[in-house]
Motif scaffolding. Structure first.
Motif, PDB file in Angstrom:
ATOM      1  N   SER B 405       0.843  -1.196   0.000  1.00 61.05           N
ATOM      2  CA  SER B 405       0.000   0.000   0.000  1.00 61.05           C
ATOM      3  C   SER B 405       0.881   1.249   0.000  1.00 61.05           C
ATOM      4  N   GLY B 406       0.272   2.392  -0.321  1.00 61.20           N
ATOM      5  CA  GLY B 406       1.021   3.646  -0.365  1.00 61.20           C
ATOM      6  C   GLY B 406       1.715   3.939   0.952  1.00 61.20           C
ATOM      7  N   GLY B 407       1.022   3.691   2.050  1.00 61.64           N
ATOM      8  CA  GLY B 407       1.588   3.974   3.362  1.00 61.64           C
ATOM      9  C   GLY B 407       2.812   3.123   3.634  1.00 61.64           C
ATOM     10  N   ASN B 408       2.716   1.851   3.287  1.00 61.58           N
ATOM     11  CA  ASN B 408       3.856   0.966   3.515  1.00 61.58           C
ATOM     12  C   ASN B 408       5.002   1.276   2.559  1.00 61.58           C
ATOM     13  N   GLN B 409       4.660   1.701   1.360  1.00 65.10           N
ATOM     14  CA  GLN B 409       5.720   2.124   0.438  1.00 65.10           C
ATOM     15  C   GLN B 409       6.473   3.317   1.022  1.00 65.10           C
ATOM     16  N   GLN B 410       5.711   4.266   1.559  1.00 63.11           N
ATOM     17  CA  GLN B 410       6.366   5.450   2.103  1.00 63.11           C
ATOM     18  C   GLN B 410       7.214   5.081   3.319  1.00 63.11           C
ATOM     19  N   LYS B 411       6.774   4.062   4.057  1.00 62.98           N
ATOM     20  CA  LYS B 411       7.580   3.627   5.206  1.00 62.98           C
ATOM     21  C   LYS B 411       8.923   3.060   4.737  1.00 62.98           C
ATOM     22  N   ILE B 412       8.944   2.433   3.581  1.00 62.88           N
ATOM     23  CA  ILE B 412      10.231   1.959   3.057  1.00 62.88           C
ATOM     24  C   ILE B 412      11.154   3.152   2.850  1.00 62.88           C
ATOM     25  N   VAL B 413      10.610   4.200   2.214  1.00 64.06           N
ATOM     26  CA  VAL B 413      11.436   5.381   1.950  1.00 64.06           C
ATOM     27  C   VAL B 413      11.894   6.001   3.266  1.00 64.06           C
ATOM     28  N   LEU B 414      10.964   6.123   4.209  1.00 65.87           N
ATOM     29  CA  LEU B 414      11.316   6.694   5.520  1.00 65.87           C
ATOM     30  C   LEU B 414      12.397   5.874   6.195  1.00 65.87           C
ATOM     31  N   ALA B 415      12.203   4.557   6.209  1.00 64.02           N
ATOM     32  CA  ALA B 415      13.163   3.681   6.871  1.00 64.02           C
ATOM     33  C   ALA B 415      14.538   3.882   6.268  1.00 64.02           C
ATOM     34  N   ARG B 416      14.572   3.938   4.934  1.00 64.43           N
ATOM     35  CA  ARG B 416      15.856   4.072   4.267  1.00 64.43           C
ATOM     36  C   ARG B 416      16.495   5.413   4.600  1.00 64.43           C
ATOM     37  N   GLU B 417      15.723   6.481   4.514  1.00 62.15           N
ATOM     38  CA  GLU B 417      16.321   7.810   4.646  1.00 62.15           C
ATOM     39  C   GLU B 417      16.610   8.173   6.108  1.00 62.15           C
ATOM     40  N   ILE B 418      15.712   7.792   7.005  1.00 62.40           N
ATOM     41  CA  ILE B 418      15.889   8.221   8.390  1.00 62.40           C
ATOM     42  C   ILE B 418      16.882   7.332   9.133  1.00 62.40           C
ATOM     43  N   SER B 419      16.901   6.038   8.795  1.00 65.53           N
ATOM     44  CA  SER B 419      17.800   5.153   9.536  1.00 65.53           C
ATOM     45  C   SER B 419      19.268   5.491   9.289  1.00 65.53           C
ATOM     46  N   ARG B 420      19.567   6.259   8.253  1.00 67.17           N
ATOM     47  CA  ARG B 420      20.961   6.686   8.035  1.00 67.17           C
ATOM     48  C   ARG B 420      21.354   7.791   8.994  1.00 67.17           C
ATOM     49  N   ASN B 421      20.363   8.260   9.781  1.00 70.68           N
ATOM     50  CA  ASN B 421      20.627   9.299  10.753  1.00 70.68           C
ATOM     51  C   ASN B 421      21.189  10.562  10.112  1.00 70.68           C
ATOM     52  N   PRO B 422      20.475  11.119   9.129  1.00 66.27           N
ATOM     53  CA  PRO B 422      21.032  12.248   8.387  1.00 66.27           C
ATOM     54  C   PRO B 422      21.044  13.530   9.224  1.00 66.27           C
ATOM     55  N   ALA B 423      22.080  14.321   9.058  1.00 66.33           N
ATOM     56  CA  ALA B 423      22.154  15.605   9.750  1.00 66.33           C
ATOM     57  C   ALA B 423      21.059  16.525   9.238  1.00 66.33           C
TER      58      ALA B 423
END
Lengths: 354, 505
Positions: B405-423
């Motif tokens: 679903s769209g929500g779960n797709q967006q969670k993939i993007v979030l997981a990828r981008e946020i888990s890198r701990n970006p400044a």
């Protein structure tokens, strides 16, 4: 899951459908042959015997598959990167031309252990650089690779005809549009006595396995597939599109070029006009039938090899005209692709259900 | 006399009522503006009138007759014409040929002279100044739009819908369009003018309907209203619940600027200047929001920050390192995360598995590979952890992303981008198309970044979202960035800024 339900769930896709394809292929070709006053039963028999009748014929079928295998791998690899390399034909020819040159001018001074790999490498490199022209045009000038690779095919075809018809590679006797034999040191070894079965097939199969590993197990392959499947997302994640396009096309061209080199050093051992009966174009069908998967390309190219020997046999043994065998081959390819493409759709549907 | 009447029209997509019990009427020979934010339901309403969608309930009357519009073809037969925001013209055909294509019953033979003649007559009648034999690709955008209008007129449209017609036009072209619209009106045609630009609405329309969240909230004669009133109606009166102020002060931003943008100019896809000398600072521990309607330069700005688009002048710094015109890989390596506006086309490779998508940005780094090979076990351990931590609902990490679903797709993007701990995390419309729960999840994730003293730049077309999450709010309009922090509770003022009615605070 019990055996019966497993069987029924597979039945449509894996049994009924291929059978229907096979029957409609035979039926259509039977009608075509009958209409042209040939005996379809005899033609079918001859084709099967011609392709698989005895050890020698099977060996012939296998080696006829080799150029399809290498050009098919070339096409599949570039398509995976989203690059429509229609130029395997030209890359195949340029590879053969370069190998001929190497086989005649450098190989005579070398032992076989060096001459063979060198001649093959020169062919692969030539094919790679031929494709690189299209890659650089695409990356730096935005030229569609579909156009440029097709155009480069014509350049390669005419280059070949110049080379062997009045050009530097024409035989010393200048009788016909062909080269002299390349040096014996560069001949690819044949493995089974009394057949032409050569080391090119195991080599090409090994390459298919290596390509499979590259595509699905390495960083490079991951990037190439990402660029092919969604260049925008790949770019946003920091993957360079230009780098991967250039690499993928170079590798693709090198595979096709190697195909030309192997065909030359293993079988024909001399260059001549019409060196390729269109391997590079048929390669597109080979690759699509294999769903762009390197390992399936092995099987799909062997099928095309069998078609080739089968139809050669029809010409020689049943007196069916060469033109007619092309019609039959085309009909078979057509039906087989219906099978391949519908498989694509079913795969996608299945994924959507999950 | 009403040429068009909608009574109690409702259209649902799933659970969402895109158009909710809307009444609307259009008088003969009037220009009626429909105003609203992105997603207010304007486009859906127009698609109902043009026969692209059918209402779930309610009634459409044309010239008093109840009418069922089940296709655009049917709508055209009833005299409805539509000029889409993105033109539907064939570039390699001439003006007359494009117009002839839109006319039914044209027989087998194409009569070029007749088509040219008819086009010329129509064009002269309304002062269009168009050469029937010019190819579409030769025409500037303003003239292409006139061809679209001619197409509708040639099909004898009495009701003309213009979807954001001025979005693509230069000011001079807008004037020309308006004089054409006035001539059409004088000819007795009725026009629906969709826009979110208040100034233009006030200039051209006779009446104005305002939509918000799928409902009609306001309808008035232009003479009886003002830009301020329209802005208020469009935005609603209630400012959204903001973050707790005490929290802001207590854990507020530090003084270090994580991102420092100085005077950048950026070109858009058409070569126009999309971002005009914008400066901006995002500090550690704060969320800076940029609100505004689509197409005002926000996307171009975000793309320049992550290295997908070149800036023509100005400087972008991450802490003390200049990242101006660096490659995306370099900028990401320095600690910038990016959630693109369109997850399907830029955030994910939808034919890749979830675990493949989770390493899209880092697959080449040492911890995810063993020499040239991808580190399969390492990657699946990581994926498993991310799927668990970010609550991605899936039976397996090997499922392709498009199956979710769209929500779960967006969670993939979030997981990828946020888990890198970006400044610095740049998020563009991170909740677009998500249901409430998924949207809330995204919001919490952004706030968690802020609490962890990271910098977040949130670009959103949803004003509510930008206001609710941000420590400081800017509005982007026409390529300019305006600080609107002091106006965050004044919806009228924000509305004026967003609609470009006011360019300075």
């Amino acid at each position: 899951m019990n055996v019966l339900s497993k069987f029924t769930s597979l039945s449509r896709r894996q049994i009924v459908f291929p059978l229907a394809i096979l029957l409609s292929t035979l039926f259509t070709n039977g009608i075509i042959l009958a209409l042209c006053s040939y005996n379809p039963w005899e033609a079918l028999w001859v084709a099967v015997v011609g392709a698989f009748g005895d050890g020698q014929r099977i060996a012939e079928t296998l080696i006829k598959g080799v150029p399809f295998l290498l050009t098919g791998l070339a096409v599949a690899f570039s398509f995976r990167c989203g690059i429509w390399n229609i130029g395997a034909e030209g890359q195949f020819l340029v590879g053969a031309i370069a190998s001929t040159w190497c086989g005649m001018s450098i190989a005579p001074h070398l032992p076989s252990v060096l001459a063979i790999p060198l001649t093959l490498l020169v062919g692969a490199a030539a094919g790679g650089f031929w494709a690189l022209i299209a890659a650089l045009l695409k990356v730096y000038r935005g030229v569609q690779e579909v156009i440029s690779t097709i155009m480069l095919n014509y350049v390669a075809i005419h280059l070949l005809s110049y080379m062997v018809d009045g050009g530097p590679l024409q035989e010393a006797a200048k009788r016909g549009p062909q080269s002299d034999m390349i040096a014996a040191a560069s001949h690819l070894p044949r493995l089974i006595p009394h057949t032409r079965f050569h080391i090119g097939l195991p080599l090409a199969i090994a390459l298919a396995i290596i390509l499979f590993i590259i595509l699905f197990r390495t960083v490079l392959g991951y990037q190439i597939r990402a660029v092919g499947a969604n260049p925008k997302a790949a770019q946003a994640a920091g993957i360079s599109i230009s780098k991967n396009v250039i690499l993928a096309l170079f590798i693709s061209g090198a595979l096709a070029g190697l195909g030309g080199a192997i065909e030359l050093t293993a079988l024909t051992r001399r260059l001549f006009l019409n060196f390729s009966p269109g391997y590079g174009y048929t390669a597109i069908a080979v690759a699509l039938l294999a769903k762009l998967h390197p390992l399936w390309v092995i099987l799909s190219s062997l099928l095309f090899g069998a078609l080739k020997t089968g139809s050669d046999a029809m010409q020689q043994m049943a007196g069916i005209s060469a033109k007619m065998t092309f019609v039959i081959q085309a009909t078979i390819i057509f039906f087989v692709l219906i099978y391949g493409v519908s498989g694509f759709r079913e795969q996608r549907r299945k994924l959507n259900v999950e | 006399m009403n040429v068009l009447e909608l009574n109690g029209i409702t259209k649902r997509f799933g659970n969402l009522a895109a158009v909710d019990n809307v009444d609307f009427d259009l008088k003969t020979g009037e220009i009626h503006a429909v105003l609203g934010e992105n997603g207010a339901g304007k486009s859906t309403l127009m698609n109902l009138i043009y026969g692209l969608h059918q209402p779930d309930s309610g009634e459409i009357r044309i010239s008093g007759e109840p009418t069922r519009l089940d296709s655009p073809r049917n709508a055209i037969a009833h005299g409805v014409g539509m000029v889409h925001q993105h033109f539907l013209l064939i570039q390699n055909l001439t003006v007359a040929e494009n117009i002839a294509l839109g006319i039914r019953d044209r027989g087998f033979r194409f009569r070029r002279d007749e088509a040219n003649q008819k086009t010329r007559e129509l064009s002269e009648q309304f002062g269009f100044a168009i050469d029937p034999e010019a190819y579409i690709w030769q025409l500037p955008v303003g003239l292409q739009q006139r061809v679209e209008i001619l197409k509708a007129l040639a099909a004898d449209a009495r009701i003309l819908i213009l979807d954001e017609p001025t979005a693509v036009l230069a000011p001079q072209e807008v004037d020309e369009l308006f004089s054409i619209l006035r001539r059409l009106k004088a000819d007795g045609r009725s026009i629906i003018f969709i826009s979110h630009k208040l100034k233009e609405v006030m200039r051209i329309s006779d009446r104005v309907t305002v939509m918000r969240n799928g409902s009609k909230t306001y309808v008035t004669n232009k003479a009886d209203t003002s830009t301020e009133e329209l802005a208020r109606q469009m935005m609603g009166n209630e400012p959204p619940v903001s973050q707790d102020d005490s929290e802001l002060i207590e854990e507020g931003a530090s003084d270090d600027a994580a991102l420092n943008v100085q005077n950048v100019e950026i070109r858009g896809d058409q070569g126009e200047i999309a971002v005009q000398g914008v400066s901006l600072e995002v500090r550690r521990g704060e969320i800076v929001g940029i609100a505004g309607v689509d197409g005002n330069g926000q996307v171009e700005l975000a793309e320049a920050l992550i290295g997908l688009r070149k800036v023509i002048s100005g400087d972008i710094r991450l802490f003390d390192t200049s990242i101006t015109n660096k490659t995306t890989a370099d900028i990401r390596g320095l600690g910038v995360g990016y959630i693109p506006g369109d997850r399907q086309s830029a955030g994910l490779v939808v034919n890749f598995s979830i675990s493949e998508n989770l390493i899209l940005d880092v697959h080449h780094l040492r911890e995810h590979r063993k020499r040239i090979l991808l580190d399969k076990t390492g990657i699946s351990d990581d994926s498993e952890r991310l799927i668990r931590n970010y609550d991605i609902r899936t039976p397996s990490m090997d499922i392709e992303a498009h199956a979710l679903s769209g929500g779960n797709q967006q969670k993939i993007v979030l997981a990828r981008e946020i888990s890198r701990n970006p400044a610095l995390l740049i998020a563009v419309n991170p909740t677009r198309g998500l249901d409430i729960n998924a949207a809330e999840y995204v919001h919490k994730s952004l706030i968690a970044q802020r609490q962890a003293s990271k910098a977040v730049l949130l670009i959103s077309t949803e004003l509510d979202e930008a206001l609710a999450l941000s420590d400081r709010v800017f509005v982007m309009s026409n390529g300019n960035l305006i600080d609107a922090t002091s106006k965050r509770s004044d919806m009228t003022a924000l509305g004026l800024l967003i609609t470009g009615a006011e360019t300075h605070p």
